[in-house]
Enzyme design. Sequence first.
Site, PDB file in Angstrom:
ATOM      1  N   TYR A  56       4.409   6.216  10.101  1.00 18.42           N
ATOM      2  CA  TYR A  56       3.583   5.066   9.722  1.00 18.42           C
ATOM      3  C   TYR A  56       4.399   4.022   8.963  1.00 18.42           C
ATOM      4  O   TYR A  56       4.297   2.826   9.228  1.00 18.42           O
ATOM      5  CB  TYR A  56       2.389   5.540   8.875  1.00 18.42           C
ATOM      6  CG  TYR A  56       1.263   4.526   8.837  1.00 18.42           C
ATOM      7  CD1 TYR A  56       0.166   4.637   9.682  1.00 18.42           C
ATOM      8  CD2 TYR A  56       1.296   3.434   7.959  1.00 18.42           C
ATOM      9  CE1 TYR A  56      -0.867   3.713   9.663  1.00 18.42           C
ATOM     10  CE2 TYR A  56       0.278   2.499   7.929  1.00 18.42           C
ATOM     11  CZ  TYR A  56      -0.801   2.646   8.775  1.00 18.42           C
ATOM     12  OH  TYR A  56      -1.811   1.709   8.757  1.00 18.42           O
ATOM     13  N   PRO A  59      -3.494  -0.437  18.731  1.00 17.96           N
ATOM     14  CA  PRO A  59      -3.241  -0.853  17.350  1.00 17.96           C
ATOM     15  C   PRO A  59      -3.416   0.237  16.294  1.00 17.96           C
ATOM     16  O   PRO A  59      -3.124   0.008  15.120  1.00 17.96           O
ATOM     17  CB  PRO A  59      -4.281  -1.968  17.130  1.00 17.96           C
ATOM     18  CG  PRO A  59      -5.358  -1.688  18.112  1.00 17.96           C
ATOM     19  CD  PRO A  59      -4.715  -1.026  19.284  1.00 17.96           C
ATOM     20  N   HIS A  61       0.855  -1.195   0.000  1.00 17.63           N
ATOM     21  CA  HIS A  61       0.000   0.000   0.000  1.00 17.63           C
ATOM     22  C   HIS A  61       0.891   1.245   0.000  1.00 17.63           C
ATOM     23  O   HIS A  61       1.818   1.346   0.797  1.00 17.63           O
ATOM     24  CB  HIS A  61      -0.903   0.029   1.235  1.00 17.63           C
ATOM     25  CG  HIS A  61      -2.038  -0.951   1.160  1.00 17.63           C
ATOM     26  ND1 HIS A  61      -3.214  -0.792   1.846  1.00 17.63           N
ATOM     27  CD2 HIS A  61      -2.165  -2.105   0.464  1.00 17.63           C
ATOM     28  CE1 HIS A  61      -4.025  -1.806   1.576  1.00 17.63           C
ATOM     29  NE2 HIS A  61      -3.411  -2.617   0.743  1.00 17.63           N
ATOM     30  N   TYR A  70      -9.114   5.078   7.794  1.00 19.05           N
ATOM     31  CA  TYR A  70      -9.268   5.362   9.227  1.00 19.05           C
ATOM     32  C   TYR A  70     -10.310   6.469   9.358  1.00 19.05           C
ATOM     33  O   TYR A  70     -10.109   7.565   8.830  1.00 19.05           O
ATOM     34  CB  TYR A  70      -7.955   5.876   9.830  1.00 19.05           C
ATOM     35  CG  TYR A  70      -6.846   4.849   9.970  1.00 19.05           C
ATOM     36  CD1 TYR A  70      -6.024   4.514   8.894  1.00 19.05           C
ATOM     37  CD2 TYR A  70      -6.595   4.235  11.196  1.00 19.05           C
ATOM     38  CE1 TYR A  70      -4.994   3.596   9.034  1.00 19.05           C
ATOM     39  CE2 TYR A  70      -5.564   3.310  11.349  1.00 19.05           C
ATOM     40  CZ  TYR A  70      -4.772   2.997  10.264  1.00 19.05           C
ATOM     41  OH  TYR A  70      -3.754   2.093  10.413  1.00 19.05           O
ATOM     42  N   LYS A 111       1.851  -0.632  15.058  1.00 24.54           N
ATOM     43  CA  LYS A 111       3.280  -0.710  15.373  1.00 24.54           C
ATOM     44  C   LYS A 111       3.693  -1.976  16.147  1.00 24.54           C
ATOM     45  O   LYS A 111       4.897  -2.267  16.256  1.00 24.54           O
ATOM     46  CB  LYS A 111       3.695   0.509  16.221  1.00 24.54           C
ATOM     47  CG  LYS A 111       3.687   1.793  15.452  1.00 24.54           C
ATOM     48  CD  LYS A 111       4.946   1.942  14.611  1.00 24.54           C
ATOM     49  CE  LYS A 111       4.799   2.912  13.489  1.00 24.54           C
ATOM     50  NZ  LYS A 111       4.635   2.337  12.169  1.00 24.54           N
TER      51      LYS A 111
HETATM   52  C1  PHB Z   1      -5.274  -4.774  10.416  1.00 22.18           C
HETATM   53  O1  PHB Z   1      -5.377  -4.950   9.197  1.00 22.18           O
HETATM   54  O2  PHB Z   1      -5.543  -5.680  11.218  1.00 22.18           O
HETATM   55  C2  PHB Z   1      -4.869  -3.442  10.947  1.00 22.18           C
HETATM   56  C3  PHB Z   1      -4.526  -2.433  10.058  1.00 22.18           C
HETATM   57  C4  PHB Z   1      -4.141  -1.210  10.561  1.00 22.18           C
HETATM   58  C5  PHB Z   1      -4.110  -0.973  11.927  1.00 22.18           C
HETATM   59  C6  PHB Z   1      -4.434  -1.996  12.806  1.00 22.18           C
HETATM   60  C7  PHB Z   1      -4.820  -3.233  12.316  1.00 22.18           C
HETATM   61  O3  PHB Z   1      -3.757   0.249  12.400  1.00 22.18           O
END
Ligand code: PHB
Length: 403
Positions: A387, A295, A72, A203, A299
């Site tokens: 990130y 999460p 990505h 997000y 990280k």
């Molecule tokens: C996930 O795909 O499980 C995932 C992706 C981004 C995050 C946390 C979990 O910030």
Amino acid sequence: MRTQVGIIGAGPAGLMLSHLLHLDHIETVILEHRSREEIEGTIRAGVLEHGTVDLMNQLGIGRRMMKEGHIHHGIELQFNGKRHRINMHDLTGGKDIMLYAQHEVIKDLVEARLQTGGQIFFNVKDVSLHNIETKNPYIQFRSGEGEELQRIYCDFIAGCDGFHGPSRKAIPKEARQEKQKIYPFGWLGILAKTPPVNSELVYTNHEKGFALLSTRSPEIQRHYLQVDPKDDINNWSDDRIWMELHERVDMEDGWTIKDGPIIQKNIVPMRSFVCETMRYGNLFLAGDAAHIVPPTGAKGLNLAIADVQVLAKGLHEYYKISEENLLNRYAEICLRRVWKAQRFSWWMTTMLHRDYEHTPYEQGIQLAELDYVTSSNHAAASLAENYVGLPLEINMLHTTISS
Ligand code: PHB
Ligand code: APR
């Protein structure tokens, strides 16, 4: 039994450490209290920083990741009903992230260790650490329920046994400081049989709470909803989950998330936690045993992998050139990175979740933060840099791991 480095826990930290040390001709034994099926089947997060991806490839264990994972180049932030793209690739001079589930990384690492004769004891019981402040530490365990106690004597113990394992607790209370923050948020995570809805992660900050759209494969998607951490998953029927996701992520222009059968769902609370120190005598803590992040910044796994790279290099210098300086600086070097990842994970969490205790003023500040990060190249570049993963401290030291 005797080995050079006794490793407790076959998560990403323990398995990667064992693999790195094997490549350096340093012996390890891993003790894991769950079964191979369990560790290979537990659903966790799935974002690999560019440095983690490079490491997997350099070590020759990235083949399946490159085939089945998805690169990505950016993420999207959604608020006030609009989406804003953070072009991480351009903002970081060409760095990306990889979507590849943690349990797939575990499968690749277990396979690599077993193929090269690595010793992993699964299903062990009653693991305890002894003499860690001396030059002769040992780990005691049973190879199964009701079996006799056995010992593994070693030069060093690596405590890679996650937040609840025995390693951190083996450090006397007066020698460690635990710093933590508990959030009033939990994540309800689902795996659903649906096609991908977006080519990048979304997000969302919505007045009803945070939502995250992620992916696992062309058939399986991973989504999350902010919920009360004390809520019971039985209160969340599949219909209610989809309704809530629609409300939080659907757009005015008609863009909508696609429903499908939910094949797994659970609720996890969120915390930030740091144990200072990460070393006591000849015990070294790595990964979740020493620190936890919420999460939102993705990280957790990457921090675990960063710790064990420093540890592997310190052990290399100890065994190959009788130099202890790096081992002595292990905690200091790791904790600098850990605190930066703590800051980033806390910041992403605070910016994206709805805190129902917030005053209208604090809500205004939160939206201004989102507005700033999506409208200023400087602010967006800072998000992107964190990130995709900050540079590894270990690469800034002036010694290298020889092959
Ligand atoms: C996930 O795909 O499980 C995932 C992706 C981004 C995050 C946390 C979990 O910030
Ligand atoms: N004896 C032996 N093994 C143990 C014990 C014990 N008493 N307690 C825990 N373990 C094992 C767990 O079963 C698990 O497989 O230690 C392993 C720890 O792995 P993780 O929890 O995955 O921790 P770590 O390797 O540090 O990786 C951190 O994993 O939990 C995620 O979100 C976290 O992404 C982060 C990453």
